[in-house]
Design a protein around this motif. Sequence first.
Motif, PDB file in Angstrom:
ATOM      1  N   GLY A  19      63.094 -28.720 -16.090  1.00  0.00           N
ATOM      2  CA  GLY A  19      62.452 -29.275 -17.281  1.00  0.00           C
ATOM      3  C   GLY A  19      60.964 -29.026 -17.401  1.00  0.00           C
ATOM      4  N   SER A  20      60.370 -28.276 -16.464  1.00  0.00           N
ATOM      5  CA  SER A  20      58.917 -28.111 -16.470  1.00  0.00           C
ATOM      6  C   SER A  20      58.442 -26.912 -17.287  1.00  0.00           C
ATOM      7  CB  SER A  20      58.401 -27.972 -15.035  1.00  0.00           C
ATOM      8  OG  SER A  20      58.899 -26.777 -14.444  1.00  0.00           O
ATOM      9  N   ARG A  55      61.450 -30.463 -21.027  1.00  0.00           N
ATOM     10  CA  ARG A  55      62.162 -31.734 -20.840  1.00  0.00           C
ATOM     11  C   ARG A  55      61.853 -32.724 -21.966  1.00  0.00           C
ATOM     12  NH1 ARG A  55      58.062 -32.431 -16.834  1.00  0.00           N
ATOM     13  NH2 ARG A  55      59.455 -31.638 -15.208  1.00  0.00           N
ATOM     14  N   GLY A 114      64.632 -33.323 -25.696  1.00  0.00           N
ATOM     15  CA  GLY A 114      65.907 -33.729 -25.110  1.00  0.00           C
ATOM     16  C   GLY A 114      67.129 -33.119 -25.752  1.00  0.00           C
ATOM     17  N   ILE A 171      64.968 -23.258 -16.954  1.00  0.00           N
ATOM     18  CA  ILE A 171      64.673 -24.553 -17.587  1.00  0.00           C
ATOM     19  C   ILE A 171      65.251 -25.734 -16.814  1.00  0.00           C
ATOM     20  CG2 ILE A 171      64.616 -23.426 -19.855  1.00  0.00           C
ATOM     21  CD1 ILE A 171      67.290 -24.946 -20.456  1.00  0.00           C
TER      22      ILE A 171
END
Length: 208
Positions: A81-82, A50, A53, A78
């Motif tokens: 976002g971790s 994350r 961007g 994904i």
Amino acid sequence: MKLVYVFDAYCGWSHGFSATLREVVSRHPGLPVEVVSGGLFTGARRVPIREFGYVQGANAQIAELTGAEFGEGYERLIADGSFVMDSEAAARGVAALRQAAPDRAAELAASLQRAFYVDGLSLSDPATYRVVAEAAGLDADTVVAAFTSPEARAAAEADFRRTAELGVTGFPTLLAVDGASLAPVAYGRATADEVDRRLASRTATRSS
């Protein structure tokens, strides 16, 4: 002369270059290809996805320009976002596969990228290398054991040093190496025809 392919398994542009590399290898079966992991996401860059961007936008551009596939498995991996892209672990995996089948290093590098970008398999997970090895007809137990070995860690560090020694700062980079002479024949993206023209130019220069 040989080709040196400097890439990172977690680099989307390297994934996009896989089809070109596969075509170049098929056109030049007698030309050795050395595969080197570049170490894109190491140290302070080993953070949750994350924090990058630009990833989704870049992937859309890569898909449009190269035809590379980004699969549903990858999108799920994904989504929150971790996920952390760890290029050191990926480089250990490349080293393990390269050790199992040195002459197929370019093919296996592309298979590893497909495992991540299409199937959504983590390149930090030993199980991923079992899947890739089995699909390639390799001894999966041997590959998985190699992935977790100190030798693979040393090989990954050696790859990162080799990348620096070659002066490569972006991925993918394809170099034509002839003794002490080296020249880039692709950077970022290129077609197989473009690579062929640059290789032919190098050959003509050598023979003139």
